[in-house]
Write a protein that holds these residues in place. Structure first.
Motif, short mmCIF file in Angstrom:
data_model
loop_
_atom_site.label_atom_id
_atom_site.label_comp_id
_atom_site.label_asym_id
_atom_site.label_seq_id
_atom_site.Cartn_x
_atom_site.Cartn_y
_atom_site.Cartn_z
N LEU A 1 -73.08 38.42 15.52
CA LEU A 1 -71.72 38.08 15.14
C LEU A 1 -71.69 37.33 13.81
CD1 LEU A 1 -70.44 36.78 18.61
CD2 LEU A 1 -70.48 39.13 17.74
N GLN A 2 -70.71 37.64 12.99
CA GLN A 2 -70.53 36.99 11.70
C GLN A 2 -69.34 36.04 11.77
OE1 GLN A 2 -69.25 39.79 8.69
NE2 GLN A 2 -68.08 40.97 10.17
N PRO A 3 -69.13 35.21 10.75
CA PRO A 3 -67.96 34.31 10.74
C PRO A 3 -66.66 35.09 10.91
CG PRO A 3 -69.51 33.64 9.05
CD PRO A 3 -70.03 34.93 9.62
N GLY A 4 -65.79 34.53 11.76
CA GLY A 4 -64.52 35.18 12.07
C GLY A 4 -64.55 35.97 13.36
N GLU A 5 -65.74 36.10 13.99
CA GLU A 5 -65.83 36.81 15.26
C GLU A 5 -65.87 35.81 16.41
OE1 GLU A 5 -67.73 40.97 15.20
OE2 GLU A 5 -69.19 39.70 14.17
N TYR A 6 -65.38 36.24 17.56
CA TYR A 6 -65.32 35.35 18.73
C TYR A 6 -66.31 35.82 19.79
CZ TYR A 6 -62.72 38.95 21.25
OH TYR A 6 -62.36 40.12 21.87
N PHE A 7 -66.63 34.91 20.71
CA PHE A 7 -67.50 35.25 21.83
C PHE A 7 -67.27 34.23 22.93
CE2 PHE A 7 -69.68 32.27 19.16
CZ PHE A 7 -70.57 31.56 19.92
N GLY A 8 -67.85 34.51 24.11
CA GLY A 8 -67.64 33.60 25.24
C GLY A 8 -66.80 34.25 26.30
N ASN A 9 -65.73 33.58 26.70
CA ASN A 9 -64.94 34.02 27.84
C ASN A 9 -63.49 34.28 27.44
OD1 ASN A 9 -63.94 34.51 30.39
ND2 ASN A 9 -63.79 32.36 30.94
N LEU A 10 -62.97 35.43 27.83
CA LEU A 10 -61.54 35.72 27.67
C LEU A 10 -60.86 35.91 29.02
CD1 LEU A 10 -61.03 38.15 24.63
CD2 LEU A 10 -60.13 35.84 24.93
N SER A 11 -61.57 35.59 30.10
CA SER A 11 -61.03 35.81 31.45
C SER A 11 -59.91 34.83 31.76
CB SER A 11 -62.15 35.66 32.48
OG SER A 11 -61.62 35.68 33.79
N ASN A 12 -58.97 35.30 32.56
CA ASN A 12 -57.88 34.44 33.00
C ASN A 12 -58.22 33.70 34.29
OD1 ASN A 12 -55.74 34.37 31.18
ND2 ASN A 12 -54.99 36.38 31.82
N THR A 13 -59.39 33.95 34.86
CA THR A 13 -59.76 33.29 36.10
C THR A 13 -60.70 32.13 35.82
OG1 THR A 13 -61.79 34.51 36.58
CG2 THR A 13 -59.71 35.59 37.14
N GLY A 14 -60.81 31.24 36.76
CA GLY A 14 -61.72 30.12 36.60
C GLY A 14 -63.08 30.38 37.22
N ARG A 15 -63.32 31.65 37.62
CA ARG A 15 -64.56 31.98 38.33
C ARG A 15 -65.51 32.81 37.47
NH1 ARG A 15 -60.34 33.06 41.50
NH2 ARG A 15 -60.57 35.33 41.19
N ALA A 16 -65.17 33.01 36.20
CA ALA A 16 -65.97 33.88 35.35
C ALA A 16 -67.30 33.22 34.98
CB ALA A 16 -65.20 34.23 34.08
N ILE A 17 -68.32 34.07 34.71
CA ILE A 17 -69.60 33.59 34.21
C ILE A 17 -69.91 34.34 32.92
CG2 ILE A 17 -70.52 32.97 36.49
CD1 ILE A 17 -72.11 35.61 36.42
N TYR A 18 -70.75 33.74 32.09
CA TYR A 18 -71.16 34.41 30.86
C TYR A 18 -72.08 35.58 31.22
CZ TYR A 18 -69.44 30.24 28.43
OH TYR A 18 -68.66 29.22 27.94
#
Length: 248
Positions: free
Chosen positions: A95-112
């Motif tokens: 990933l370069q500057p300006g890109e996102y990563f991690g979690n976009l889930s709407n739940t609180g149960r997500a894992i990476y």
């Protein structure tokens, strides 16, 4: 005594200016679901992000940890790695500057679903998912964009799986180099220089092959004047030929 050859890559070390407000706003505006916002809206959103610095090869988060944050690259490069059941690492993306990563889930149960590591020294912006969900309520057009982007990412993931399962290793590596050149390529005296440290293992992990096979193919590309390489750097000298190999 001849002088020691130095890398043509730029210096990715962090200075105190690396996460300035202006740079934060610039990179946030490049995130797909923020790109249509006005500067005043971005300024308000920026205040909900916190900045952190990580040194090269430092782990930002581990696969299977509870996913609590959404992150944006501001400076440097980040690699996303998935650990398989048979103990191998698959390099999913850089990933370069300006890109996102991690979690976009709407739940609180997500894992990476992957491990994120700093490929170079990096500056990262982070926001807790609870705060990001509040943003979605405050900015409906961001929420709509997130839905569209999630669908696009799923299609992109399916395409990557197709490449790993149907293309030859030579085609895979050519395709990866073309993709990286679009993200990190910078014209130089060496050709189109990929402005990030790139080892044979990185290429092997992205192509789903061994470091030895990746080295052999890269040597073949170099022998045919398609690329130039050095210690952890690659420059493309014949993009048309490389693109043809990726499509053949």
């Amino acid at each position: 005594m001849a002088g020691r050859k130095t890398t043509p890559l730029k210096d990715f070390s962090l200075g105190s200016h690396r996460c300035s407000v202006d740079l934060r706003l610039e990179k946030l505006s490049m995130v797909p679901f923020f790109e249509d916002l006005e500067k005043e809206e971005l300024t308000a959103i920026n205040q909900q992000f916190s900045a952190a610095h990580h040194q090269a090869e430092e782990t930002i988060y581990h696969q299977d940890e509870r996913a609590t944050m959404l992150r944006v690259v501001v400076h440097g490069a980040v690699k996303l790695v998935r650990h398989t059941m048979d103990g191998k690492d698959v390099l999913l993306d850089m990933l370069q500057p300006g890109e996102y990563f991690g979690n976009l889930s709407n739940t609180g149960r997500a894992i990476y679903s992957e491990t994120a590591r700093a490929q170079t020294d990096v500056c990262i912006l982070s926001i807790r998912m609870s705060d990001f969900r509040s943003l979605l309520n405050d900015y409906p057009k961001v929420a709509v964009a997130v839905l569209d982007i999630t669908a696009d990412r799923l299609q992109s993931s399916q395409e990557k799986i197709r490449h790993l399962t149907t293309l030859t290793v030579k085609k895979r590596i050519a395709h990866i180099l073309v993709m990286l050149s679009e993200k990190f390529g910078e014209q130089s005296t060496y050709g189109l220089l990929l402005q990030l440290p790139l080892s044979r293992k990185d290429l092997a992990d992205m192509a789903g092959t061994s470091s030895e096979t990746a080295s052999r193919i890269m040597s073949d590309f170099q022998d045919h004047d398609i690329i130039k390489t050095g210690r952890q750097w690659v420059a493309i000298s014949n993009m048309n030929r490389l693109a043809d190999i990726a499509k053949e």
